[in-house]
Design an enzyme around this catalytic site. Sequence first.
Site, PDB file in Angstrom:
ATOM      1  N   ASP A   1       9.434  -6.533  -2.036  1.00 26.41           N
ATOM      2  CA  ASP A   1       8.688  -6.948  -0.850  1.00 26.41           C
ATOM      3  C   ASP A   1       7.451  -7.703  -1.333  1.00 26.41           C
ATOM      4  O   ASP A   1       6.343  -7.182  -1.299  1.00 26.41           O
ATOM      5  CB  ASP A   1       8.297  -5.723  -0.016  1.00 26.41           C
ATOM      6  CG  ASP A   1       7.635  -6.110   1.297  1.00 26.41           C
ATOM      7  OD1 ASP A   1       8.279  -6.785   2.100  1.00 26.41           O
ATOM      8  OD2 ASP A   1       6.458  -5.730   1.506  1.00 26.41           O
TER       9      ASP A   1
ATOM     10  N   CYS B   1       7.292 -10.227   5.596  1.00 25.35           N
ATOM     11  CA  CYS B   1       6.774 -10.173   6.971  1.00 25.35           C
ATOM     12  C   CYS B   1       6.433 -11.600   7.386  1.00 25.35           C
ATOM     13  O   CYS B   1       5.342 -11.891   7.869  1.00 25.35           O
ATOM     14  CB  CYS B   1       5.572  -9.245   7.088  1.00 25.35           C
ATOM     15  SG  CYS B   1       4.249  -9.574   5.901  1.00 25.35           S
TER      16      CYS B   1
ATOM     17  N   LYS C   1       6.485   1.828   2.367  1.00 29.43           N
ATOM     18  CA  LYS C   1       7.905   1.704   2.011  1.00 29.43           C
ATOM     19  C   LYS C   1       8.246   2.627   0.848  1.00 29.43           C
ATOM     20  O   LYS C   1       9.346   3.190   0.778  1.00 29.43           O
ATOM     21  CB  LYS C   1       8.243   0.258   1.672  1.00 29.43           C
ATOM     22  CG  LYS C   1       8.065  -0.723   2.833  1.00 29.43           C
ATOM     23  CD  LYS C   1       8.413  -2.136   2.420  1.00 29.43           C
ATOM     24  CE  LYS C   1       8.107  -3.136   3.528  1.00 29.43           C
ATOM     25  NZ  LYS C   1       6.645  -3.291   3.756  1.00 29.43           N
TER      26      LYS C   1
ATOM     27  N   ASP D   1       2.394  -2.577  -8.903  1.00 31.88           N
ATOM     28  CA  ASP D   1       1.556  -3.494  -8.147  1.00 31.88           C
ATOM     29  C   ASP D   1       0.441  -3.997  -9.050  1.00 31.88           C
ATOM     30  O   ASP D   1      -0.090  -3.252  -9.882  1.00 31.88           O
ATOM     31  CB  ASP D   1       0.957  -2.835  -6.907  1.00 31.88           C
ATOM     32  CG  ASP D   1       0.641  -3.859  -5.827  1.00 31.88           C
ATOM     33  OD1 ASP D   1       1.474  -4.038  -4.918  1.00 31.88           O
ATOM     34  OD2 ASP D   1      -0.429  -4.489  -5.916  1.00 31.88           O
TER      35      ASP D   1
ATOM     36  N   PRO E   1       0.784  -1.238   0.000  1.00 33.85           N
ATOM     37  CA  PRO E   1       0.000   0.000   0.000  1.00 33.85           C
ATOM     38  C   PRO E   1       0.816   1.289   0.000  1.00 33.85           C
ATOM     39  O   PRO E   1       0.240   2.367  -0.046  1.00 33.85           O
ATOM     40  CB  PRO E   1      -0.816  -0.106   1.287  1.00 33.85           C
ATOM     41  CG  PRO E   1       0.070  -0.883   2.202  1.00 33.85           C
ATOM     42  CD  PRO E   1       0.801  -1.876   1.335  1.00 33.85           C
ATOM     43  N   GLY E   2       2.145   1.229   0.094  1.00 37.59           N
ATOM     44  CA  GLY E   2       2.934   2.424  -0.172  1.00 37.59           C
ATOM     45  C   GLY E   2       3.764   3.018   0.935  1.00 37.59           C
ATOM     46  O   GLY E   2       4.461   4.014   0.713  1.00 37.59           O
TER      47      GLY E   2
END
Length: 487
Positions: free
Chosen positions: A302, A364, A237, A255, A234-235
């Site tokens: 990621d 994660c 990083k 994305d 969602p932004g």
Amino acid sequence: MNFYMQAAEILTKLATKEGSIKSLTLADNVKEKKKMYALICETLKYRDVINQIIENSQLLKVEKKLQKNITILLVHDLLFSSNGIKNLSDGPYKTAIMRNEIRLRAELVKLKIKLKVKNNEDLISPDYRNSVALPRYVRVNTLKTTVEEVIEHFQSEGYVLEEPIKILNNLSPKTIRKDFHLSDLLVLPPNTDLHNHILYLSGKIILQDKASCFPSYICSPSINSYVIDACAAPGNKTSHLSAVMKNTGKIWAFDLDKKRLRLLEKLTQKAGCKNIEAIHKSFLDVNPLDERYSKVEYILVDPSCSGSGIVNQLDGLVDSSETDQSDLSQKSQERLKNLSEFQIKIILHAFKFPSAKKVVYSTCSIHSQENEQVIKGVLQQNYNFILANRNDVIPTWDRRGISSEFVDDDESADKLIRTLPEDFTNGFFVACFIRKSSYMESAASTISTSNLDTNVNNSKKRKRKRKRKSAKKIKDDESDDLTLTNI
């Protein structure tokens, strides 16, 4: 009833460790995300009590068509939700529960008497009540303000500035401190709600977990550089990269999820980022030889992962036993295998960009299949990139990769970063790859500088030697002149 069927499926996946509460309830296929998250969380709080009530009432024996997880959810709403289940559309499950309402309520009363409690809240699992919540981390958006200005603002609201510390348990209320490792991160007590705070609404601070800040910090693109955020939404990083670059250069943010990409655009605009181009496209479909990306030197990867590292105060209720490889179901193992294959593929694709000199990979996840094993797979399949040294990957962070995953190679594990809840952050993993040519150039530059210093020193020594010889000759000539004069 479809909503409850999906909720029951989530409970099943939680039991088989196929994701965390957040990753499952906020997934793209969940339409009513907030409602789903609330139902799962509240049900888990009372799960032990609900199971006792179901058992004592023999509900599943009486109503043999009821499924266990559907029953748990409906009994929760009947006994512990203010809305109950009366507003739920009629169906066989609701009818079965309502036939046994009096018996279920009677068992709840008996249980409260037995436990000597008056309120339903007193029945909440002690695992939840005693669990440790993570600190509230605040990343200062340096595109709009400074760390000092944010601290001053909180101090004006009565917060007390304290010294940075590594151990972040027992944080006092209304305190704020700089993070021990990251210069643009602030730490506040757990459960500090800042969603309506003026600094958050204005985009001056970003609510981001500490571990989630590591990838952009390690990537550390230089001013005016060209960067790709491969799986950007969602932004958080992405906006962090923009801040590190001081809004210079260019970031291409890819994305495949259109909704999440719109969220990225909204959040990065709120943060004041002006160097980001959001592109609705899979990074794997991007041509590394496209002229537009010929100057890309930094790539942040990621990708999708199991989300097993995401901490929720309720996750401890799902299974109190320690999560390890033997606990994973066959279905979960298969999912991890598919994820790791995709993760390796996307890292190797990043390596194909001709000017890329640094590729940062993060998840994660706490599973080695998505972390150390992915790194081993990547290193075995390429010869152009190597792991960056520990000194370039937050050397002050103590927890590194799992050394047992690297046979006879402890150095590789030491170059990786792992985080766990006991580090007061979400479970996370970060690896930094650098191109061998960049490494060799850096090493060559060091050697060249060393040789230059040696040559300069040698030159100076030769000059001093010549001077000494010249001085000796002059002295000898003067001595001869003096002798002749005396004669």
